[in-house]
Each structure stands twice: as structure tokens, then as C-alpha cells.
Design a protein around this motif. Structure first.
Motif, PDB file in Angstrom:
ATOM      1  N   ARG A  59      17.430  30.479  40.034  1.00 36.02           N
ATOM      2  CA  ARG A  59      17.883  31.482  39.716  1.00 36.02           C
ATOM      3  C   ARG A  59      15.813  32.131  38.370  1.00 36.02           C
ATOM      4  O   ARG A  59      15.498  33.225  39.116  1.00 36.02           O
ATOM      5  CB  ARG A  59      18.379  32.524  38.810  1.00 36.02           C
ATOM      6  N   LEU A  64      14.389  36.009  39.385  1.00 35.10           N
ATOM      7  CA  LEU A  64      15.217  36.666  38.786  1.00 35.10           C
ATOM      8  C   LEU A  64      15.808  36.271  37.184  1.00 35.10           C
ATOM      9  O   LEU A  64      17.027  37.198  36.273  1.00 35.10           O
ATOM     10  CB  LEU A  64      17.321  36.517  39.820  1.00 35.10           C
ATOM     11  N   LYS A 111      14.624  33.155  48.232  1.00 35.21           N
ATOM     12  CA  LYS A 111      14.061  34.186  47.117  1.00 35.21           C
ATOM     13  C   LYS A 111      12.646  33.021  46.163  1.00 35.21           C
ATOM     14  O   LYS A 111      11.828  33.692  45.866  1.00 35.21           O
ATOM     15  CB  LYS A 111      14.482  34.448  45.913  1.00 35.21           C
TER      16      LYS A 111
END
Lengths: 657, 657
Positions: A59, A64, A111
Motif C-alpha cells: 500500500r 495509498l 498499483k
């Protein structure tokens, strides 16, 4: 040799359905406990486990969350191995919920991928400029390899391309960075893994750049000028590994299998997992390219491992220092390493060899490892694991003698370096791959595991149903389901341990003289009809095994073996100080199925002796004149694979005679 | 108990003249090779040895040269031990040239001493402000202890006070720094040594501050609050030792014998040399102060060591990691440490115990260590030494298996950490101290070493002449030389290994029934005249010894022992793979004096078997079904003490049966 002529191919995992009383327990455990538990670990939801931080790292890398990377530099591989295990699991069982978790994780991985295709959270979080500067120690391509394996497996399982595309972009980028061409890095990873993964990617995509890149990494290894030396010059060496795996550069080179070009290596040396991962990649490239020199190097190292450096349990790696091979016939039972991952690697390597040449020696080793070291490595709750698989345990010594402190007398919870449990999950969920292979009209039966498999011969569907109570009993029933009469060949492995067997076809005895055994496989060829069934009965007497006397650690000792199962003595059955017991080789051995022992297991009862020491006569002396004094005792042995599941205590595989 | 009632005292080294065929070789070697060679090493005149820098450090500290300190922080002790060995040597042999060297060295030491009395070149060269800040790791008081021992010995040998004065000033200064009084440091050294040295200094000077200081160091050890914890708070811990001797603080405390106050310790734990040095200090203080609790702690730990943690060779210390004890009955033969210095310390400790209570168990252990591990530690050229004394050597494993790399198959040249050779020199030059002690009218004969000793009883001169061919033959002749008729008592040790013996006095058989044996000593009391001679004949059959079965490493194995001598098998006599040999316990053993073997030694020839392995039947498999197949072989065993002096190869003490 023409390898293509001999090669057989595995069946798709989707076409093999395992429903085996012995293995189902473990498969169920992996699906219902290990995979979900591992997911919780990856997400730091398990209070008692060491922090993993894996999902958090992703993450952060994906932008994020804010934060620092935490964990080993190969921490990412925990997620990759989890995804691969999930993929195998989804090939045999539908589980929408699990698939959703995996899909989400894959979205996150995508991502976290860099615009150039790079993927590795250890470097992308604040170390971008350090990429590819420490191939020797940082497992960068190793980590890539695990993601590539996951991408291929997930595509095969679900047909979804997202992760496959991610890893293709990554592999393309790696291909742009590494290679013999001027301007590219002429290096390779300190920890082999990407080599075998790239061949999988090549097979899945048909893009031969991946095969060539794999071959480049393999062939470059061990060449002069020495790549890692060049790397050292460019940076300060990281001292951690220097301390751990100390010694002169020559030892370091051997630790990394970079002391010689791979085709010239004759002995397995250094870190055991790396050796077998390397060999798997070599075998795969040899199979795909027909490079017989490469294949010969595989055979040479295979022979060295299994005839000189393998424990009777299928464990490999004689020392904890460097998690490494030491040298021929050096197989200490108490300071052993025998890492679970190394045996998993050995199984995978054996399977690749078996797909090149159908020789039972490969399947024999797979069987040896599966029923002993592999089974041993996991507890029956799926939450405790052996990383090290000793053949002799004295709990006090593990606690108080430093050279044995890596030898744990009880299985441990998830580890800080958690490579073994996810690796085990990958293996168990893909067990179906190890049972059968096909070569044109021949169906090979390598392992005896109750299962059904579908294959195609000449465009016609063939189904085989295997039922057995292996490893406790040697009866195997194989029934064919065909569209009509079919000309085909069954090649059934006769295990190396089996000296006597009978075979009946549809109830009719086959005479041994008529049976053709080729490379350890019983060949049954002809026109078969649907419903034809073969009954194989492998005699499973208890056999005392001895080691080549060059194995000094096993001198004067034997192991009880029945079928593929290696037995051991535990303190809970035989009292403390197992070293003090001698086994009477002439005593009868009683074979008893103990339904209370875990899910039921065959135990062995026989007679032996305990040395007597006259403490009074010795008057406190440690040493006293020898007299032959011993008392008769009953000895109970249990399968090695299930040791350590009751009261903790001593354990011993090699028993004095 | 009243310790004074039982205590006996050693004779002055000057009064004991060793002229023994067995030991003279070693004494000569130490005087003619070791001491001169060590001097050259101290002065960096030996090209092939690692730099010592000791004398240079002293010259720098004395302001006579510029430069930096080089070496271990306890490098000074090499000079101290050399001076002590020289002192012992001068007590028995005049050597003006050697004495001149020592005098000059002592002049230098005096110059290096600080105005406040401090002496330690590691600190005085550029680290003055660090003095006493790291007692745990820097061996500061340990180094002081060695100088104190040297000062006492040199004074005894030569009557010269210079070094004694130096160490008195140093001890006075230490006494001003350490102690329970407010403002003083309430600490002690990480490495015990000063405790025993201060008792020697007390005896030599009569100054009881030294005895009290020793007692303070002993009693403070292991008390709470934990001194080293306080030290850690004040400074950054030095990481080197943290890495080497890793583990939680509890292990660290045990490593240093600081886990409990010394009187409460029941098991020998941690660094073996420190344990025995500590115990020597404790026994000395107990003897001088009559502290029976302290003495009981000595006995408790003595019993633990010799009945649970001592190798049959007299070696102690089961692991190289921390050079340490591990736990009861853990005596691995191949990963053993058994440092030479630890056995020297055990001998010194045993001697102190023997001087408190005349029990033969103490002299037995001295004998065991002397004739086995001690003899083994030095080559016959006096220039090569074993630091580690294994009971099983497989040279390939020493080279390639990291847990055995400290086990050297051949003796090594001087070491970087050169503690063992000078310690050995101290022991050998002071051997005369171990043979006799006196208690009033009783003369104890502890060791059988050809020698003459002078003592005084009631102001009259008594001389005893011992002749023996020990350890090869059990005949001992003791002849008394008296001024007239003398009422006295001879107490002659009957070794623990000896089951049968005869004794004749001036040619007349003494009946066993008449002989009084007290605490393992044969008592011959009465009025003796000059010329009285005692002929003791100790039967020396070859005995197979076994270990308490709790010693798992020795299970199913025996050792050949004859008299005090432990035997071993060497590859040069028995071929490779000694583990593959079993000894026939019922076969006769031929005892042969081999005059060609070094200076002549008794060898043993017997019968045994070698396991046979059918390589063809095994078809390359490491493991095959057990069949009892073996071939008869002749076994030749040589004294452990002289192993490794011929062609290098395998060695084995514990042989399968």
C-alpha cells in the motif's frame, strides 16, 4: 540423447482431482487453515505472529499510505507465494471469496508497479536509486521470480490476465536491463529463482525472450570476470551476510554456486535452496532448448545430491551455517539443517527431471521427501511448522548447546523469515501435478495417491481413477474410463523400496515374467476397454535400512522403513535417552494400525535393549569399566512425518543396533 | 569441617627435582624451545607467526617509542605468563642469560607502570580515560592477575623484588579503586583470574588487604544489582562479543558466571576457563579464611564438572561458541571445545582442592588431564599446539562443516590469541608442584613422576627419591633419605583406575589387609630409617571404559584405557573411516612398547570388525537394507596424548562396540 523423445508432460492441475484419505487432511488444512491464516499474517492481523507488514508495504509502494518499508528485503515474496498457492487451490476448488481477496491483492500489486515495470517494495519505498546494485544479497530477481510464478499460476487458474500482464511488463523490463549486450548488466541474482520462473512464463506466453533471458542468467553464473566482485567494488559490502556466512571469497562463491560455470559444477555446494532452485531452472531450460550439456550437469548434481548428500528422510543441507550443503557423506543427524524449502525445491527439481527422462529414481525421491520430511514440517493444526527437520532431537541440547539451537524440538509458529509455510502451501495445493504425466499414448503413474485424472489421447477422453490406502498399505487400484477401446500404455512406478509385488488386470493375475519393467516403471500396454482395472499389490515388509558406511554419523545404526515411510522413536513412547537403546535386528516387528494416533497411522513394535550403567559401582564417576549389561525393552516406532505432535521430547531416526 | 586440620601444603618448587623419562622431554621442550620461541614471538622476531607486538606495546607505554597499541586488550598477559614460566624454570635450573632477559623485561614493565600504580598497555596507550569502564569485556583485572602471579613467582625464584613491588603497587591501587566502601567501584572482572592471584600475593607478602580484596571480588560476583548492567548503562556495549556470544542477558550472565552469587552456583556454566579460574580463587580464599560455605560451593561445582561435564581425556567445555560448558552429560566428541587452558585451569583448581582435603579424586583428575589432554596439546617440536582438543576428528569435516571448523586436525602454530602455549609453559615448568604435598609428619605422593624432593619434618631434613616408568609401567619405587630414624607417614595415592596393586617395604611384601587406605591414599606409617624403600606395583591391564549412558554421544562406544592413558585410533594405523570400525570387547589386547613411536610409547593391538557395504547391490543408493556383514580387522590404538604427530588424518577416541 534426444530429450524431446523422452519427455513427458504433466497434466493440468484442473484435470487431476485428489481424494486421498492420507493427503486430504493436509490439503484441507492448507486450504482451510494455512492460506486464510497466511492472509491474516500478511495483513498483520495475527497478534501472536511476528509483524509481516507485507500488504502495508504494497500500500505504501502504491501510494495509498504513508510509511516506511518493514521486513526482509524479500518480504514481497510472501504475497507472491500466497497468490500462487491460492491459484493452485482455485484450480481444484471454486472459492469466490478467496478469489476476491486475491483479485484485490493483485490490483494492489499492479498499483505498486512502477511505470517502467519494476516491482519490489523494498526498493520502491525510498531506495529507487539502489535498484540492481546488490544482486548478490538483495534477492531482487528472486522476488521477481516468485511474482512471475504467481502470475502464471493465477492465469492458469482463473484465466485472468492482470497479474500475468504485470509480470510480463516486469520481465520485459528486466530483459531490457540484463543481458550480454553492451550497456546491459551482465549479472544474475544471488538467490536463484527467476530462472525457473521465466521458463514458466515462456510456456504460458510463448514469448521466447523469457526463455533466452533465463538461459542467460543460468549460463552467466560462475563466469569470469566474477560479477559479484564487480558489484563489491561499486559499493560497501553489507556486513550482515559477511558475518553470518563468513569465510574467504572461495567459500562465499560456493555458497552462491558461483565458483564455477553451472555446466562445470560436479558437487552440490552452498545454500541448499539455491542449489535446487538453480537446478530446476537448468532442467527446465535444458528441456526446452535440448541443451544436453546443461542436462548432463543436472544429472551430475542430482546424483551427487541423492547418492551422497541426502538424508534418508529426503532432507538436504547438512549445516545451519549458510543453510548449506557441506560435503559428500557428511550427514550429521543432530546439527543437521534439512530446511523444508530445500526439500520442496528438491521435489520440484525431481519432477522436472522426471519430465525429461521417465526414470523412477526421480519419482522415488519425490515420494521419499513427501512422506517424510514434508509431512513432518507441518503440525496437524496447520499453524506450526518445522523450518529445520532434524533426525535426532535432544530438547535440552537444542536449548543449551549453541550448535543445536536451530534444531527446534517443537514446531514453531509462523517465522520472521516465513519462507517455509507458504512454500509448503504451494506444494500441497499443487500435489496433483506430481501424480501423473503423459507422453503421447503413455500415461505414467508416478505417485500412489487416490485421485482421478482426465487426459486426451488422440483427441479422445481418457479418465483414470486411482484408489489406494498408501502409504499404510501397498494396494493400488487403477481403473480406466474410456470412450471406447483404446490402444494405450500404462507405466506404473515400482518404488525402489519394493522388492516383491503382484499385479492383476481386471482380476487376472499378471505373471512377473510377462511384465516389462522399464526404468523402474511397470509397462502395461495394449488395447484397453472402459472399466479395465489394474490391481497392484506392493509388498510392504518392515525393512531395516543402513547407510553407506562413509556416512560416519550413521555408523552402527539402522532405520526402520516400511513402504516409503521412515520411522523414528519418540520419548513419549520409549522413555528418555533414546541413544541408549539398541534395536534387535532379528526380533520380529509387529505392524499395528493405531487409529488413535492422529488420523490413524501404522506404528511398529519390536524388541531391543537398553544399556545398564551401575551408578553405584561407578560411585559418581562418569566413566567405568565396560561390561555387557543391558535390559530388554519394547521399542515403539512411529512415522517420522508425524513426530512431535504429542508430548514434546527426544526423537531419533537412526537407532543403534 | 575444619579445613586447617586437613590442609596439606605444596613443597617449594626449588625442593622438587623432576628427572623423569616421560616428562623430561616436555620440560626440556618448554625450556629449550617454547620459552625462547615465545620470547621471539613477544618481540615480533618470528616471521611466520602472527604479530604479537607485546614488547612494543610496553615500550610505547613506557614512553620509549612512539606508536599505537596493537593486539587483543589482554595482549599484556602474554608477557606476564612468559615471566611466570621463566620464574618456574629458574627455580629448577639456573640460566643467567634467561634471567637477564626477564630482568630487562621487568625493567620495562616497571617503566610502563603509571604513577598511581596502574599497569595495562591497552589502556595506558591512548585510552586512559576508559580505565575501569568496561570490566565485563576488557580483561583489565584479569591482566592484572597474571602480572601478580608473575611477580610472586619471580620473587620466589630469584629473590628479586622489583616485579613484586610493581604488582604490589598495582594491587594497592586496585584496592583503592574497588571495594564495598562508598566511592569505590563495586565491580569485578568479566574474566576471573585476579582472585586467585591476590591470594598468592597475600601469601607472599602477608598483607591481608590482598586476601580481603580477592574475597570481595569473589563474593560480589553475581550479586544484585547486577554490576555489568550498571556498566552497560554507562556506555555503548561493544558489539563484537554480543555477536559472538549471542543470546539473551540470561545467557550472557551465565557465560560470565554472574547469574548467581558464587556460593549459590550448582552447575558449571559459561566460559570454561573462567569457571575453573574462579573456582581456584574460591578454593584459595576458602582455604585461607576457613569459609566452609565457599568451600562447599567449590565441591559442588567440582562434582558437577568431573561427574557430569568432563571428557574422559580431562578436557572440559563442550562448545566452541563461548568456549563454554553446555549442560550435564552433553559431551559431543566432534563439536567439542576442550580448550587446553581450561584443562590447565582444572588441574590448578584440583591442586587447590587437594591441598584442602587429601582426597585422591583430585589427584586422579590431575593425572587424567596431564597424561591425556595436556600432553596432546603440544607437538613434539614445541612449536605447534592444539587450542581445541577433540575426541573425534574427520579432517574433511573440519574443513567443510562450519560447526567443526574450530577442530583442527593438526596442531597449529602460535595463535593470534596465544593463551594456550604460554599457559602450557607455566604448567610444565611448575610440574614439580603437583607431585608431593606435606602435612606435618605426612608426606603425600600424589603423582608418579620420577623425582627427588626435600622437605623438613621437625626441623630435620627428609629426602624422598621416586623412580618410575609411569605412565607406561605401574612400578613405583620410593626411597627415603633421612638424618636418622624418623617417625613419619607416607600417603601414596592409589589411582582410581587401579584395581589391583602390591606394595613391598624394603623388599618385604605388605599384605593388603594390613594396608590402610584413607581417601584413596595408601598409608604407610611408622619409624623409618634412611634407605627404606617402598616398591609399589600398580596393575595396568587394558580396560575398556564406557560412559554413563546419559552421555548420548558415547552410547554404544568404549574407550581403551591402560593406567592413566586414554587410547585412540588414528587413520595412519587403521585406514580411513574410523567410525566404521567396531571393537571386539572379548578379543585379547596385545600391549606393545613401540620404541619408534616418538620417544617410545605403549601401543595396543586388538581385533575388531569393519562394516561391509555392498556398493553394487546398493546401485549407488546411499541407503540399503541392513544385513550383518563385516570383515575382521586388526585395530591399533595409540595414546591420545601423542595423536596427530604422524601422517594427518582421522582420529577417534570412543570406538563402537
Amino acid at each position: 540423447m534426444n530429450m524431446d523423445m523422452n519427455a513427458s508432460n504433466p497434466l493440468s492441475l484442473k484435470e487431476v482431482h485428489v481424494k486421498d484419505s492420507f493427503w486430504s487432511t493436509y490439503i484441507k488444512l492448507v486450504k482451510e487453515v494455512v492460506i486464510p491464516y497466511q492472509w491474516e499474517v500478511l495483513n498483520d492481523n495475527v497478534a501472536e505472529a511476528e509483524p509481516s507488514h507485507v500488504m502495508k508495504n504494497f500500500r505504501i509502494a502504491a501510494g495509498l499510505e504513508e510509511g516506511e518499508f518493514y521486513g526482509f528485503f524479500f518480504q514481497d515474496t510472501d504475497l507472491a507465494k500466497w497468490l500462487e498457492a491460492v491459484a493452485y487451490s482455485l484450480q481444484t476448488t471454486t472459492d469466490k471469496e478467496l478469489e476476491k481477496l486475491a483479485d484485490d491483492a493483485i490490483d494492489l500489486v499492479e498499483k505498486a508497479q512502477q511505470p517502467d515495470g519494476y516491482l519490489n517494495t523494498y526498493f520502491t519505498i525510498g531506495r529507487m536509486e539502489k535498484r540492481w546494485t546488490n544482486l548478490e544479497e538483495c534477492h531482487e530477481l528472486y522476488t521477481a521470480g516468485h511474482f512471475i510464478e504467481a502470475g502464471v499460476a493465477y492465469h492458469q487458474a482463473t484465466g485472468k490476465r492482470k497479474l500475468l500482464d504485470v509480470v510480463c511488463r516486469f520481465a520485459d523490463y528486466i530483459d531490457s536491463v540484463f543481458g550480454p549486450e553492451p550497456g546491459k548488466i551482465r549479472g544474475y541474482d544471488g538467490h536463484q529463482e527467476i530462472e525457473l520462473a521465466l521458463v514458466k512464463l515462456y510456456r504460458e506466453t510463448g514469448n521466447d525472450r523469457y526463455l533466452n533471458l533465463s538461459r542467460f542468467f543460468i549460463e552467466e553464473r560462475g563466469q569470469e570476470p566474477y560479477y559479484f566482485q564487480e558489484e563489491w567494488k561499486k559499493r560497501d559490502r553489507i556486513s550482515f551476510w559477511d558475518m553470518r556466512v563468513s569465510g574467504p571469497p572461495a567459500d562465499r562463491k560456493k555458497y552462491l554456486q558461483t565458483h564455477l560455470p553451472v555446466k562445470e559444477q560436479k558437487e552440490a555446494v552452498g545454500h541448499a535452496v539455491r542449489v535446487v532452485y538453480m537446478l530446476t531452472g537448468m532442467a527446465e531450460v535444458a528441456k526446452e532448448t535440448g541443451d544436453s550439456m546443461l542436462y548432463n550437469a543436472c544429472k551430475e548434481l542430482w546424483n551427487n545430491i541423492v547418492t551422497k548428500q541426502m538424508y534418508i528422510t529426503g532432507g538436504i543441507g547438512s549445516t545451519s551455517i549458510g543453510e548449506a550443503f557441506t560435503f559428500d557423506y557428511d550427514l550429521p543427524n543432530d546439527t543437521v539443517y534439512a530446511e523444508t524449502c530445500a526439500s520442496i525445491g528438491l521435489i520440484v527439481f525431481a519432477q522436472k527431471m522426471l519430465q525429461i527422462e521417465n526414470k523412477s529414481c526421480y519419482a522415488d525421491v519425490i515420494e521419499r521427501a513427501l512422506y517424510n520430511v514434508i509431512i513432518s514440517s507441518m503440525s496437524r493444526d496447520g499453524r506450526h511448522f518445522f523450518y529445520v527437520n532434524p533426525l535426532e532431537v535432544w530438547p535440552k541440547a537444542s536449548e543449551k548447546n549453541p550448535v543445536k539451537k536451530h534444531v527446534k524440538p517443537v514446531r514453531q509458529k509462523w517465522f520472521g523469515c516465513a519462507c517455509c509455510p507458504p512454500n509448503l502451501a504451494r506444494l500441497i495445493t499443487s500435489l496433483g501435478q506430481y501424480i501423473y504425466t503423459q507422453k503421447e499414448r503413455t500415461l505414467f503413474v508416478h505417485q500412489f495417491i487416490s485421485s482421478s485424472a482426465n487426459l486426451e489421447i488422440d483427441g479422445k477422453r481418457v479418465c483414470i481413477h486411482q484408489t489406494t490406502e498408501y502409504p499404510w498399505y501397498g494396494n493400488v487400484r487403477l481403473e480406466l474410463e474410456l470412450e471406447g477401446r483404446e490402444e494405450l500404455e500404462l507405466a506404473i512406478r515400482i518404488p525402489g523400496w519394493c522388492k516383491e509385488y503382484t499385479v492383476r488386470m481386471s482380476g487376472k493375475e499378471q505373471l512377473r515374467e510377462q511384465a516389462v519393467v522399464d526404468n523402474g516403471y511397470l509397462i502395461l500396454a495394449g488395447e484397453f476397454t472402459s472399466g479395465t482395472f489394474i490391481e497392484l499389490k506392493l509388498d510392504m515388509p518392515v525393512t531395516l535400512m543402513k547407510a553407506n558406511p562413509k556416512v560416519r554419523a550413521d555408523a552402527g545404526k539402522v532405520v526402520m522403513q516400511r513402504g516409503p515411510v521412515i520411522y523414528c522413536l519418540e520419548e513419549v513412547d520409549n522413555g528418555e535417552n533414546l541413544s541408549n537403546i539398541t534395536l534387535d535386528p532379528d526380533a520380529p516387528v509387529s505392524v499395528q494400525f493405531d487409529s488413535e494416533l492422529l488420523d490413524g497411522a501404522i506404528t511398529l513394535i519390536t524388541k531391543g535393549y537398553r544399556d545398564v550403567f551401575d551408578e553405584k559401582a561407578a560411585q559418581g564417576d562418569l566413566y567405568q569399566p565396560y561390561k555387557k549389561e543391558r535390559e530388554e525393552v519394547s521399542i515403539k516406532a512411529v512415522p517420522y512425518g508425524i513426530w512431535g505432535n504429542r508430548t514434546p521430547g527426544e526423537m531419533l531416526v537412526w537407532v543403534r543396533i
